[in-house]
Scaffold this active site. Structure first.
Site, short mmCIF file in Angstrom:
data_model
loop_
_atom_site.label_atom_id
_atom_site.label_comp_id
_atom_site.label_asym_id
_atom_site.label_seq_id
_atom_site.Cartn_x
_atom_site.Cartn_y
_atom_site.Cartn_z
N HIS A 1 -2.70 -5.63 8.61
CA HIS A 1 -1.74 -4.59 8.23
C HIS A 1 -1.44 -3.75 9.47
O HIS A 1 -1.57 -2.53 9.47
CB HIS A 1 -2.26 -3.73 7.09
CG HIS A 1 -2.08 -4.36 5.73
ND1 HIS A 1 -0.87 -4.37 5.09
CD2 HIS A 1 -2.95 -5.01 4.94
CE1 HIS A 1 -1.00 -4.99 3.93
NE2 HIS A 1 -2.26 -5.40 3.82
N HIS B 1 0.84 -1.20 0.00
CA HIS B 1 0.00 0.00 0.00
C HIS B 1 0.87 1.24 0.00
O HIS B 1 1.97 1.25 0.57
CB HIS B 1 -0.91 0.01 1.23
CG HIS B 1 -1.95 -1.07 1.22
ND1 HIS B 1 -3.28 -0.83 1.05
CD2 HIS B 1 -1.82 -2.42 1.34
CE1 HIS B 1 -3.94 -1.98 1.08
NE2 HIS B 1 -3.08 -2.95 1.27
N ASP C 1 -6.07 -13.18 -2.27
CA ASP C 1 -5.37 -11.88 -2.30
C ASP C 1 -4.82 -11.64 -3.70
O ASP C 1 -3.79 -11.00 -3.88
CB ASP C 1 -4.25 -11.82 -1.25
CG ASP C 1 -3.78 -10.39 -0.96
OD1 ASP C 1 -4.54 -9.45 -1.25
OD2 ASP C 1 -2.65 -10.22 -0.46
#
Length: 378
Positions: A188, A134, A267
């Site tokens: 995360h 990210h 994912d």
């Protein structure tokens, strides 16, 4: 219209039996053992398992859900359907609030058309220390008010949000999500064991790709892994591709959480079903080599090229699960996470006829969704 599938090895939560099933108006009406009463489509002893349910997927076939582009989304859904995924939730990645809202609004149309089972915001409320693929420049502190605006953009189709429990505002945002019927996933995250427990107490009920993008287990600092694995309220996602996780770690999670709290996910990103090359994941550039996706800058693993049939096959061959156990964590448990277990996720009378026909080698031979063949058995 009535369809009978005969001469099959039917995989149910109770075990595998030689038998048959009948489908009428898109639903399973009979499941029997032995020879089918009357003529039917003979499957030659191939396995029948429920359609796979993927609750964490960013794309495939060159298409990426974070773009919000309906054509790209449709390509991705079609690719994964041909690999047995009959229910799929689209996952976004960290972006600006405006971009997230626009993508959610576009994908909501596809949810209303029945193409997608919902929208998952994986970011922007995640840890900079554990952000993985990210964009760290776009991360934000969780805000219930901001999240309410994202919910509005998704028009009732936002089903999950991933939040790092240790961030300021995280617990209030978890509560806001749950109050609005949205699954709060914890991940995360650089949280301590105690901070993760607080996130669970606030309503967190899913571990976003357990083990990945979180501190490893340590005997004096157990961190989020121990908290998420041990808590009966939490379902743990596992990326069973042999890259993200060693099979022993997948087996460990399964043995602790059991089939009722373990969900296989892909994912997957745009490169799933494609060759090696350069792809996008949100604003990030990803290089795929030998089927492994990594950020062009830094080399961090960036999603996967996995499909659910491969994850299922690995669960049996590499992890050592039975067909019934692998079926449960690839279909029924993720369906339960989405609140759909009464409608799909197992080969059971009354449920939607979402089925995958598998060869002896557990390769996909045919896929049915709602009583209609996506790919006919071959």
């Amino acid at each position: 219209m009535s369809i009978t599938l005969a001469d099959a090895r039917v995989v149910t939560p109770e075990g595998v039996h030689e038998g048959w099933l009948t489908i009428e108006d898109g639903r399973i009406t009979h499941v029997g053992q032995g020879s089918a009463p009357g003529a039917g489509l003979g499957l030659g002893g191939r396995y029948v398992v429920p359609g796979f349910v993927d609750i964490h997927n960013h794309g495939g076939a060159g298409g990426s859900f974070p773009t919000g582009d309906p054509d790209q989304a449709s390509r991705a859904v079609d690719l994964h359907a041909r690999h047995g995924t009959t229910t799929l939730m689209a996952s976004l990645v960290t972006a600006s609030l405006d971009d997230l809202a626009q993508s959610a609004a576009s994908l909501a149309d596809l949810c209303e058309d029945g193409l997608l089972a919902g929208i998952h915001f994986e970011g922007p409320y995640i840890s900079a220390a554990r952000c993985g693929a990210h964009n760290p420049a776009l991360l934000r502190e969780p805000s219930p008010g901001e999240f309410a605006a994202l919910l509005k953009a998704g028009r009732g189709h936002v089903r999950m949000i991933t939040i790092a429990a240790e961030l300021p505002g995280a617990l209030d945002t978890v509560r806001e999500a749950v109050a609005n019927g949205v699954i709060a996933a914890l991940g995360h995250s650089d949280a301590t064991y105690e901070q993760t427990i607080s996130g669970i107490e606030a309503g967190g009920s899913v571990a976003t790709h357990l083990y990945n993008a979180m501190p490893p287990l340590h005997h004096r600092a157990p961190g989020p892994i121990a908290a998420l694995l041990q808590d009966e309220r939490v379902t743990v996602e596992l990326i069973n591709d042999g890259v993200h996780l060693h099979p022993a770690m997948t087996r460990l999670a399964f043995e602790v959480a059991g089939p009722g709290r373990t969900a296989l996910i892909t994912d997957a990103m745009a490169a799933a079903g494609m060759g090696d090359g350069v792809y996008g994941l949100g604003a990030m550039t990803v290089n795929v080599a030998d089927g492994v996706a990594r950020l062009a800058e830094g080399g961090t693993i960036a999603g996967s090229t996995l499909t659910m049939d491969v994850a299922f096959r690995r669960a049996v061959r590499e992890v050592g699960l039975s067909l019934s156990e692998a079926s449960e964590i690839a279909s029924l448990t993720p369906a339960r996470v989405l609140g759909l277990a009464d409608r799909l996720g197992s080969v059971s009378v009354g449920k939607r006829a979402d089925l995958v026909v598998l060869t002896d080698d557990l390769e996909v031979s045919g896929v049915m969704r709602g009583g209609t063949w996506i790919t006919e058995p071959r």
